[in-house]
Motif scaffolding. Structure first.
Motif, short mmCIF file in Angstrom:
data_model
loop_
_atom_site.label_atom_id
_atom_site.label_comp_id
_atom_site.label_asym_id
_atom_site.label_seq_id
_atom_site.Cartn_x
_atom_site.Cartn_y
_atom_site.Cartn_z
N ALA A 1 -8.92 13.61 7.94
CA ALA A 1 -9.86 12.49 7.93
C ALA A 1 -10.23 12.09 9.34
CB ALA A 1 -9.24 11.30 7.17
N LEU A 2 -9.28 12.15 10.28
CA LEU A 2 -9.56 11.80 11.67
C LEU A 2 -10.55 12.80 12.28
CD1 LEU A 2 -8.99 10.17 14.25
CD2 LEU A 2 -7.01 11.65 14.66
N VAL A 3 -10.37 14.09 12.03
CA VAL A 3 -11.28 15.09 12.57
C VAL A 3 -12.68 14.92 12.00
CG1 VAL A 3 -11.77 17.57 12.64
CG2 VAL A 3 -9.44 16.75 13.08
N ARG A 4 -12.77 14.65 10.70
CA ARG A 4 -14.10 14.43 10.10
C ARG A 4 -14.79 13.24 10.74
NH1 ARG A 4 -11.27 15.24 5.17
NH2 ARG A 4 -11.39 12.99 4.76
N THR A 5 -14.05 12.17 10.98
CA THR A 5 -14.64 10.97 11.58
C THR A 5 -15.09 11.24 13.01
OG1 THR A 5 -13.18 9.62 10.19
CG2 THR A 5 -14.23 8.54 12.05
N GLY B 1 0.81 -1.21 0.00
CA GLY B 1 0.00 0.00 0.00
C GLY B 1 0.84 1.25 0.00
N GLY B 2 0.27 2.31 0.58
CA GLY B 2 0.96 3.59 0.62
C GLY B 2 0.15 4.61 1.39
N VAL B 3 0.43 5.87 1.16
CA VAL B 3 -0.25 6.97 1.85
C VAL B 3 -1.63 7.16 1.23
CG1 VAL B 3 -0.16 9.45 2.33
CG2 VAL B 3 1.94 8.09 2.39
N PRO B 4 -2.69 7.30 2.04
CA PRO B 4 -4.03 7.53 1.48
C PRO B 4 -4.09 8.86 0.73
CG PRO B 4 -4.04 7.83 3.86
CD PRO B 4 -2.72 7.26 3.51
N GLU B 5 -5.00 8.96 -0.21
CA GLU B 5 -5.13 10.18 -0.99
C GLU B 5 -5.75 11.29 -0.15
OE1 GLU B 5 -7.35 9.34 -4.46
OE2 GLU B 5 -5.88 7.93 -5.31
N VAL B 6 -5.50 12.52 -0.59
CA VAL B 6 -6.08 13.68 0.10
C VAL B 6 -7.61 13.62 -0.01
CG1 VAL B 6 -6.23 16.19 0.14
CG2 VAL B 6 -4.05 15.08 -0.38
N GLY B 7 -8.30 13.80 1.12
CA GLY B 7 -9.75 13.78 1.13
C GLY B 7 -10.36 12.40 1.25
N ALA B 8 -9.51 11.36 1.30
CA ALA B 8 -10.04 9.99 1.41
C ALA B 8 -10.59 9.76 2.82
CB ALA B 8 -8.93 8.99 1.11
N PRO B 9 -11.50 8.79 2.98
CA PRO B 9 -11.99 8.46 4.33
C PRO B 9 -10.86 7.98 5.23
CG PRO B 9 -13.36 7.46 2.62
CD PRO B 9 -12.15 8.00 1.94
N LEU B 10 -11.16 7.89 6.52
CA LEU B 10 -10.14 7.51 7.50
C LEU B 10 -9.53 6.15 7.15
CD1 LEU B 10 -8.81 8.30 10.21
CD2 LEU B 10 -10.59 6.95 11.35
N ALA B 11 -8.22 6.10 7.08
CA ALA B 11 -7.49 4.86 6.78
C ALA B 11 -6.17 4.90 7.54
CB ALA B 11 -7.25 4.71 5.28
#
Length: 448
Positions: A237-241, A137-147
């Motif tokens: 993503a963490l703050v949104r969640t 894998g790798g770094v999640p994309e900008v704006g992606a859900p929490l991963a």
């Protein structure tokens, strides 16, 4: 006399007394070997300690913790770990980046077992700047859900079988986790009513989030590094969640009103500064401490390690130096014997018009040659001893952090050993050379 003639004469004289010269050189060889090996052990220990520090933290990194300025003073102002402080630290000379960090505790359900984890929310730019390799894998994309971006040891560190107490076999690359965030009541947990005679109110179970693993960092099986046990997530993503988990309420660790409503600016758990280089990190560490900030910096550990290593090298080198000083006494004795044996030769040289400085230089050059050859062959012996130590005892320095060399001979130590042994030989020949200069020409010729 020309320098070439002096060298030729000195080497010829040493060659004519091969056995005595060999024994004297052997003393210098042993002394040089003792010094080099002893110091190399200190250098190896220092290198192992610095490698260990760099595995767990970058020497350019400084962590600023939430605390009061000038801690211990009752009227001290509390440092607000917000965007204003981020901007203030970014303006400091020598700072290349400032990354805010927000920690959030999470309850993770995996195959019916409940485990507690701490998510480290960082800006997406920090995730992209991690100087690491990904096993998958790798770094999640900008704006992606929490991963999750998981360290290589997260699976064995966080997940345990509650029955056996043994680590679960977790393939972080393929697992998906049901995550809840503490702060509310558990499923069906009754809460007190609003007054006398009121029935308890049952709060709905906390919301569960299906969180995948975006990437797993690469690592060695028996080695622990800076990121091995970390669980990184994109802070946005963490703050949104969390806002979804706590609608209308202050997020965990954030300022709130008595009723639990959010108030004021968003605050961070800590700030991570990256200095331009190690020298800038040292200056920033001193400056921030003087300003009253509570910080952690690996460069401070490095300074302490360097001081300890310098002391260890001095002690080890001093022990080996004793052998070299004993060898210097042997050189002085050999050269004095040479002066006594060549008294007549010295007298003839003086009668023929040899300059006193030529006679002195001839004996100094002989003693310097003994020191040089002893230092050179002592260095070769030291390299062999060092190789044997690393091959046989080097594993004792492993300690689960990768193979380390027990004995390290850098270029400065190798060149310094030969130069120092040559200097010792030259100094040891001063007294015999002076004696040769002061001999009476007539008395020397008459000597039998």
């Amino acid at each position: 006399m020309r320098f070439g003639d002096l060298v030729r004469s000195s080497l010829t004289s040493l060659w004519q007394r091969k056995f005595r010269t060999s024994l004297t050189v052997m003393g210098v060889v042993i002394g040089t070997m003792a010094v080099v090996v002893m110091v190399s052990l200190g250098v190896g220990l220092s290198k192992a300690q610095l490698d260990s520090i760099e595995q767990y933290a970058s020497l350019r990194q400084i962590t600023v913790h939430a605390t009061s300025m000038m801690e211990g003073e009752p009227d001290a102002d509390v440092v607000a770990m917000d965007d204003n402080l981020v901007a203030e630290l970014e303006s400091l000379p020598g700072v290349s980046d400032v990354w805010p960090v927000y920690f959030a505790d999470a309850e993770v359900n995996l195959r019916g077992t409940v485990n507690w984890m701490q998510l480290m929310g960082v800006p997406h730019s920090m995730l992209e700047s991690l100087d690491v390799e990904f096993a998958s894998g790798g770094v999640p994309e900008v704006g992606a859900p929490l991963a999750l971006v998981a360290g290589d040891k997260v699976g064995e560190m966080y997940f345990w079988d509650p029955v056996t107490g043994m680590p679960l076999e977790v393939d972080m690359a393929t697992e998906q986790f049901f995550v809840t965030f503490p702060g509310g009541a558990g499923p069906g947990e009754p809460q007190p009513g609003g007054g006398d005679g009121e029935d308890p109110v049952t709060v709905a179970p906390p919301q569960k989030f299906l969180v995948p693993v975006a990437g797993v960092l690469a690592g060695e099986e028996m080695e622990w590094g800076q990121h091995s046990g970390m669980l990184y997530v994109d802070m946005a993503a963490l703050v949104r969640t969390l806002e979804e988990a706590f609608p209308g309420k202050a997020l965990p660790g954030q300022p709130a009103t008595p009723s639990g409503k959010p108030v004021g600016a968003f605050v961070y758990s800590q700030l991570v500064l990256m200095a331009d280089d190690v020298a800038a990190a040292k200056e920033l560490t001193t400056s921030l401490r003087e300003q009253g900030y509570q910080i952690d910096a690996a460069v401070e550990w490095m300074d302490q390690m360097e001081q300890q290593s310098a002391l260890i090298q001095a002690v080890f080198g001093g022990i080996g130096l004793i052998s070299l000083l004993v060898a210097a006494i042997g050189i002085a004795n050999t050269m004095l014997m040479s002066v006594y044996e060549r008294t007549r030769e010295i007298g003839i040289m003086k009668v023929l018009g040899a300059a006193l400085r030529d006679i002195r230089n001839m004996f100094l050059l002989e003693s310097a040659c003994i020191g040089f050859f002893g230092g050179f062959f002592g260095l070769l012996l030291s390299l062999a001893v060092s190789a044997v130590l690393n091959a046989t005892l080097g594993g004792a320095m492993d300690m689960g952090m990768g193979a380390s060399e027990l004995s390290v001979i850098p270029a400065w130590l190798a060149l310094g050993a030969v130069a120092f042994s040559t200097l010792i030989g030259t100094v040891a020949g001063l007294v015999p050379a002076q004696r040769a200069m002061r001999l009476s020409a007539l008395g020397a010729i008459r000597a039998q």
